[in-house]
Design an enzyme around this catalytic site. Structure first.
Site, PDB file in Angstrom:
ATOM      1  CD  GLU A  27      29.141 -20.298  -7.629  1.00 56.18           C
ATOM      2  OE1 GLU A  27      29.140 -21.553  -7.681  1.00 56.18           O
ATOM      3  OE2 GLU A  27      29.321 -19.601  -8.626  1.00 56.18           O
ATOM      4  CG  ASP A  28      30.295 -24.263  -3.346  1.00 55.44           C
ATOM      5  OD1 ASP A  28      29.187 -24.005  -3.857  1.00 55.44           O
ATOM      6  OD2 ASP A  28      31.205 -24.836  -3.966  1.00 55.44           O
TER       7      ASP A  28
END
Length: 139
Positions: A27-28
Site C-alpha cells: 500500500e505504501d
C-alpha cells in the site's frame, strides 16, 4: 515495526512476524506482491495480499468494511496481524501520533466487533478493546 514487535513478543512464528513487518509495504511503497513472493515466499505474500486494502474502493467506509470482511474470512493468522495493527495505531495516537478521525475510530470499533464475533479468543482483541476504552472522550 510495532506490529511485528507485538507479534514477536507474543511468541508468534517468524513467518507471521515477517507478515507484520511487510503488511503495509504494497500500500505504501512501489514494492509488489510478486517481489514479496520472490523474497519471502508464497505464504507470506498471500497474507500480505489479504492485509492490503483494495485501492479501487474509493469510499473510506466501504473500503474498510470490505477489508475487515476479507481479513476476518481469511483466518486467524491474518486476523491476528490485523488486530495487532489496530492496537499499534491506537497506541501511537495516544502517544501523540496523528489524531484519529471519527470514521477511523468507528472502523477500529467495528474491527473489534467483527473479529471478536469471528474469533472470540483471538490474540490482541483484549488489548484493542482496552486501547479503545483509553481514548479521551470527544468534546
Amino acid at each position: 515495526m510495532q506490529v511485528a514487535e507485538l507479534l514477536a513478543r507474543a511468541g508468534f512464528d517468524d513467518e507471521l512476524v515477517a507478515v507484520a513487518l511487510l503488511h503495509d509495504l504494497v500500500e505504501d511503497t512501489p514494492v509488489s506482491l510478486d517481489e514479496i513472493d520472490d523474497r519471502f515466499g508464497e505464504p507470506v505474500a498471500r497474507l500480505v495480499a489479504i492485509l492490503s486494502e483494495d485501492p479501487s474502493i474509493l469510499s473510506y467506509r466501504a473500503r474498510k468494511g470490505e477489508h475487515r470482511g476479507r481479513v476476518a474470512a481469511a483466518g486467524e493468522r491474518a486476523a491476528t496481524v490485523y488486530a495487532a495493527d489496530k492496537v499499534a495505531k491506537l497506541r501511537a495516537a495516544r502517544r501523540g501520533g496523528p489524531e484519529l478521525r471519527p470514521e477511523q475510530l468507528e472502523h477500529f470499533a467495528a474491527t473489534l466487533d467483527d473479529l471478536r464475533a469471528a474469533y472470540p479468543d483471538l490474540p490482541f482483541l483484549d488489548q484493542l478493546e482496552s486501547e479503545l476504552e483509553r481514548l479521551p472522550e470527544s468534546p
